[in-house]
Design an enzyme around this catalytic site. Structure first.
Site, mmCIF file in Angstrom:
data_model
loop_
_atom_site.group_PDB
_atom_site.id
_atom_site.type_symbol
_atom_site.label_atom_id
_atom_site.label_comp_id
_atom_site.label_asym_id
_atom_site.label_seq_id
_atom_site.Cartn_x
_atom_site.Cartn_y
_atom_site.Cartn_z
ATOM 1 N N ASP A 1 0.878 -1.082 -0.039
ATOM 2 C CA ASP A 1 -0.019 -0.150 -0.167
ATOM 3 C C ASP A 1 1.081 1.319 0.168
ATOM 4 O O ASP A 1 1.279 1.520 1.002
ATOM 5 C CB ASP A 1 -1.145 -0.098 1.168
ATOM 6 C CG ASP A 1 -1.850 1.185 1.394
ATOM 7 O OD1 ASP A 1 -1.602 2.130 0.642
ATOM 8 O OD2 ASP A 1 -2.973 1.030 2.045
ATOM 9 N N THR B 1 -3.188 5.860 -3.396
ATOM 10 C CA THR B 1 -4.081 7.046 -3.469
ATOM 11 C C THR B 1 -3.195 7.903 -4.427
ATOM 12 O O THR B 1 -2.126 7.756 -4.884
ATOM 13 C CB THR B 1 -4.254 8.048 -2.213
ATOM 14 O OG1 THR B 1 -2.857 8.256 -1.611
ATOM 15 C CG2 THR B 1 -5.027 7.037 -1.140
ATOM 16 N N LYS C 1 -2.097 12.484 -2.627
ATOM 17 C CA LYS C 1 -1.189 12.731 -1.633
ATOM 18 C C LYS C 1 0.164 13.241 -2.389
ATOM 19 O O LYS C 1 -0.134 14.431 -3.200
ATOM 20 C CB LYS C 1 -0.619 11.467 -0.778
ATOM 21 C CG LYS C 1 -2.003 11.093 0.009
ATOM 22 C CD LYS C 1 -1.498 10.223 0.896
ATOM 23 C CE LYS C 1 -2.831 9.768 1.901
ATOM 24 N NZ LYS C 1 -3.784 8.573 1.483
ATOM 25 N N ARG D 1 -8.490 13.435 -5.817
ATOM 26 C CA ARG D 1 -8.510 12.342 -4.838
ATOM 27 C C ARG D 1 -9.140 11.349 -5.389
ATOM 28 O O ARG D 1 -9.957 11.270 -6.417
ATOM 29 C CB ARG D 1 -9.818 12.913 -3.970
ATOM 30 C CG ARG D 1 -9.492 14.110 -3.488
ATOM 31 C CD ARG D 1 -10.533 14.371 -1.867
ATOM 32 N NE ARG D 1 -10.005 13.731 -0.946
ATOM 33 C CZ ARG D 1 -8.812 13.856 -0.281
ATOM 34 N NH1 ARG D 1 -8.304 14.971 -0.140
ATOM 35 N NH2 ARG D 1 -8.488 13.256 0.953
#
Ligand SMILES: Cc1ncc(COP(=O)(O)O)c(C=O)c1O
Length: 423
Positions: A200, A226, A229, A235
């Site tokens: 991850d 994601t 970041k 997003r």
């Protein structure tokens, strides 16, 4: 009401809130390690007419008509992600990092299966087995932790736990850990117990894209992340890795856990991957690391103990008790926010205080680096933080620091005038 009305005309109340948030982001020093300033081009794409489109399914295999541009867009995003991260397969549909992880677990695990992941209170994420999260409810997560002396992942413990529990999957990755991951050893352990290795990379994928860190895809079966970041995208989530897992995970994402993908976000992801492939992004990623190093050094010189004694990545965790035994993470973070330095309180390993209070603060450099700050400014920021924490009861100091943070940010506006909502 006209369809073409601007937000200022259609909904002045929300327009006002956007303007206020824009001001807040530009006025204060943003040190939340999981945040960034997305480029205007990314926000244009994610605020585009693709928000109107339903296109359940995958490129060129849809349940809806009118998908020509949507098919091309999603395929472009997939191809760019594959090229950027040198992987055989990618899925750009997950709405978030959490659903990316859920997609992988749904595809490759059965309820009740054992998974090894980093304990939440040692730096892991909620989706790595927290008892209040679906991951901890549906699966049998076993947590590995940090060596109490070095405050680095105890790889011998990982090996012992893997041999004892024979997990079906080993999750590697973190939300608040400041050191490099030993992918080679994780891979060897996963092979030994025949577990799937999932990394991850939500927090540090931007550093991978910018070639400032090794690419976990070299070792992992699957990488999730994601896009909002350090990657500086919209997003959203992303899953990628070996082609052999692709079909199963695609099915788990849609129709397994999601309906229609959010194509405006996928447009933003496509722009983000394009920008990440440019040489400027490499310089950006390298600067994030140099800035983190400079900030860490300044904080330690000022007397704040950092967990593990420093950082190898974009973030660091400070032990507020090293400034004053009574100082909590909560008070430190809220006072810093009052003076214009925004970060979050964070539990430190073996924190005696509750997660709502904590004895730590987490800081990261992706946003300040996007704003153009360098090592010199990091030294100033460290100094302002130390002054605030050491003189937290002195209103005069807090007022001085407020002025200094506002002055510094005036030199580094994240968005130039003309950005929608700019005031
Ligand atoms: C390691 C890690 N995984 C997953 C996530 C979840 O991402 P999201 O908030 O988009 O669900 C985060 C978010 O902070 C994270 O740090």
């Amino acid at each position: 009401m006209q369809m073409s009305d601007s937000i200022e005309v259609a909904d002045p109340h929300v327009a006002e809130l956007i303007a206020a948030e824009n001001q807040r982001q530009g006025r204060g020093i943003q040190l939340i390690a999981s945040e960034n300033y997305a480029p205007v081009s990314v926000m244009e794409a994610s605020g585009s007419v693709f928000t109107n489109k339903y296109a359940e399914g995958y490129p060129f295999k849809r349940y809806y008509e009118g998908c020509d541009s949507t098919d091309q867009l999603e395929q472009l995003a997939i191809d760019r992600a594959k090229a950027l991260f040198d992987v055989e397969w990618a899925n750009v549909q997950p709405h978030s990092g959490s659903t990316a992880n859920m997609g992988v677990y749904t595809a490759l695990l059965d309820h009740g299966d054992t998974v090894l992941g980093m304990a939440l209170d040692h730096g892991g994420h909620l989706t790595h087995g927290s008892h209040v999260n679906f991951s901890g409810i549906d699966y049998n997560f076993v947590g590995y932790s940090l060596d109490p002396d070095t405050e680095r992942i105890d790889m011998d413990q990982v090996e012992l736990l893997a041999k004892e529990h024979r997990p079906k999957m080993i999750v590697v990755g973190y939300s608040s850990y400041s050191r490099r991951l030993d992918y080679e050893r994780f891979r060897a352990i996963a092979d030994e117990v025949e577990a799937i290795m999932m990394v991850d990379a939500a927090h540090f994928i931007g550093l991978v894209a910018g070639k400032a860190m090794p690419n976990p895809a070299q070792w992992a079966d699957i990488v999730t992340c994601t896009t909002h970041k350090a990657l500086r995208g919209p997003r959203g989530g992303l899953i990628m890795g070996k082609a052999e897992y692709g079909q199963k995970i695609d099915k788990a994402v849609f129709p397994g856990i999601q309906g229609g993908a959010i194509f405006s976000q996928i447009a933003g992801k496509a722009v983000c991957f394009h920008l990440c492939a440019q040489p400027e992004f490499r310089a950006y990623a390298t600067q994030i690391l140099s800035n983190a190093n400079a900030l860490a050094q300044g904080l330690m010189d000022g007397g704040l103990r950092l967990i593990s004694g420093g950082t190898d990545n974009h973030l660091m965790l400070g032990d507020t008790r090293s400034i004053d035994e009574e100082l909590t993470g909560k008070r430190a973070a809220s006072t810093l926010d009052e003076v214009g330095i925004t970060l979050n309180r964070n539990a430190i390993p073996n924190d005696p205080r509750k997660p709502w209070i904590t004895s730590g603060i987490r800081l990261g450099t992706p946003s300040v680096t996007s704003a153009g700050m360098k090592e010199l400014e990091m030294a100033t920021v460290a100094d302002l933080i130390i002054r605030t924490l050491t003189e937290i009861d002195n209103p005069g100091t807090l007022a001085d620091v407020s002025v200094a943070t506002a002055e510094l940010m005036q030199e580094f506006p994240p968005y130039l005038a003309g950005f929608p909502g700019h005031v």
